[in-house]
Design an enzyme around this catalytic site. Structure first.
Site, short mmCIF file in Angstrom:
data_model
loop_
_atom_site.label_atom_id
_atom_site.label_comp_id
_atom_site.label_asym_id
_atom_site.label_seq_id
_atom_site.Cartn_x
_atom_site.Cartn_y
_atom_site.Cartn_z
N ASP A 26 0.79 -1.25 0.00
CA ASP A 26 0.00 0.00 0.00
C ASP A 26 0.81 1.29 0.00
O ASP A 26 0.44 2.28 0.68
CB ASP A 26 -0.97 0.02 1.19
CG ASP A 26 -1.98 -1.11 1.16
OD1 ASP A 26 -1.93 -1.94 0.23
OD2 ASP A 26 -2.82 -1.18 2.07
N GLU A 74 -4.67 -0.78 -1.45
CA GLU A 74 -6.00 -0.85 -0.83
C GLU A 74 -6.92 0.09 -1.60
O GLU A 74 -6.55 1.24 -1.87
CB GLU A 74 -5.93 -0.42 0.65
CG GLU A 74 -7.30 -0.51 1.33
CD GLU A 74 -7.28 -0.11 2.81
OE1 GLU A 74 -6.19 0.05 3.38
OE2 GLU A 74 -8.38 0.06 3.36
N LYS A 131 -6.67 -4.84 -3.27
CA LYS A 131 -7.37 -5.48 -2.14
C LYS A 131 -8.41 -4.53 -1.55
O LYS A 131 -8.14 -3.35 -1.38
CB LYS A 131 -6.36 -5.92 -1.08
CG LYS A 131 -5.53 -4.81 -0.48
CD LYS A 131 -4.40 -5.37 0.36
CE LYS A 131 -3.58 -4.33 1.05
NZ LYS A 131 -4.27 -3.56 2.07
N THR A 160 0.32 0.79 6.61
CA THR A 160 0.96 1.20 7.83
C THR A 160 1.32 -0.04 8.65
O THR A 160 0.68 -1.08 8.51
CB THR A 160 0.03 2.13 8.67
OG1 THR A 160 -1.17 1.41 9.00
CG2 THR A 160 -0.32 3.39 7.94
N CYS A 164 -2.22 -2.48 7.68
CA CYS A 164 -2.18 -3.40 6.54
C CYS A 164 -0.96 -4.31 6.54
O CYS A 164 -1.03 -5.46 6.09
CB CYS A 164 -2.31 -2.62 5.24
SG CYS A 164 -3.97 -1.94 5.06
N GLN A 204 7.45 -13.84 21.67
CA GLN A 204 7.12 -15.25 21.88
C GLN A 204 7.79 -16.16 20.85
O GLN A 204 7.16 -17.02 20.24
CB GLN A 204 5.59 -15.44 21.83
CG GLN A 204 4.84 -14.60 22.86
CD GLN A 204 3.35 -14.77 22.73
OE1 GLN A 204 2.79 -15.77 23.15
NE2 GLN A 204 2.71 -13.77 22.13
#
Ligand code: C5J
Length: 225
Positions: A26, A74, A131, A160, A164, A204
């Site tokens: 984007d 987008e 999209k 960003t 997205c 994680q």
């Protein structure tokens, strides 16, 4: 098969270069320039400019290595039949999706604001994914293109970071792709969201992927074996 090891967090990652695509999310005028969707939502669009040059460096090297380069945008059909009401009705009525702005109708395909900025403009043959949502896999043929290209790893850049880019990384991770995110090739209107979004990706044990920067990717590609 040529392989490259990228210094990243939570740990270095070795990739087969010919199974890796550069995905640029984007980098549209609507998000980066005054008068577009980003500004319509009340954001300071100049904050996104920092990502342009690092993206351009990676784009140049990816093209030289003949890697698959994917661009996303987008936006919506001119009649807005693919734009959920719940999305359109946000923001002030004169500046929402489909309204006329200085770069044409906001976030509408075919309008000047919807197109990709000149610095990162797609070359002929590089797929452009249009999209309707934040994620690049939702209601698009991206997965099919990546599968048919034998792609296993994605280097994900763009704007960003927390919207997205993050949505795309999450979608890609669930579809089995290793996502490598060079943080300086991404940007947000909110520095704290950018920082936290990158932390979430690598937390994680790399729950969504790996975080690095453009210099590390370039160095790894320069030393591919
Ligand atoms: C937003 C995007 N922020 N490309 N879109 O609405 O991140």
């Amino acid at each position: 098969m040529s392989r490259a090891t990228i210094n990243a967090e939570p740990e270095p990652i070795t990739i087969a270069v010919d199974r890796t695509a550069l995905v640029i999310i984007d980098m549209q005028r609507d998000f980066l320039l005054p008068g577009g969707f980003g500004e319509a939502l009340g954001n300071d669009v100049s904050r996104l400019n920092a990502a342009v040059r690092p993206c351009a460096w990676l784009l140049e090297v990816a093209r030289a290595r003949k890697m698959l380069v994917i661009h996303t945008r987008e936006g919506h059909r001119p009649d807005l039949t693919d734009a959920p009401k719940a999305k359109v009705e946000r923001g002030s009525p004169t500046m929402r999706i489909g309204a006329k702005g200085p770069m044409g109708r906001i976030l509408v395909r075919g309008e000047p604001g919807h197109d990709i900025i000149a610095e990162l403009y797609p070359r002929e043959g590089e797929p452009i994914i249009d999209k309707p949502g934040k994620g690049s896999f939702f209601a698009t043929d991206l997965h099919l293109i990546l599968q048919n290209g034998g792609i296993e790893n994605l280097i994900v850049c763009g704007v960003t970071t927390e919207v997205c880019v993050h949505t795309t990384v999450r979608e890609a991770n669930d579809r089995g792709y290793r996502c490598i995110v060079p943080g300086d090739c991404c940007a947000s209107y909110f520095q704290e969201f950018h920082d936290v979004a990158l932390k979430m990706i690598k937390a994680q044990g790399g729950i969504f992927g790996w975080v690095t920067d453009s210099a590390q990717v370039l160095q790894a590609l320069a030393h591919e074996k």
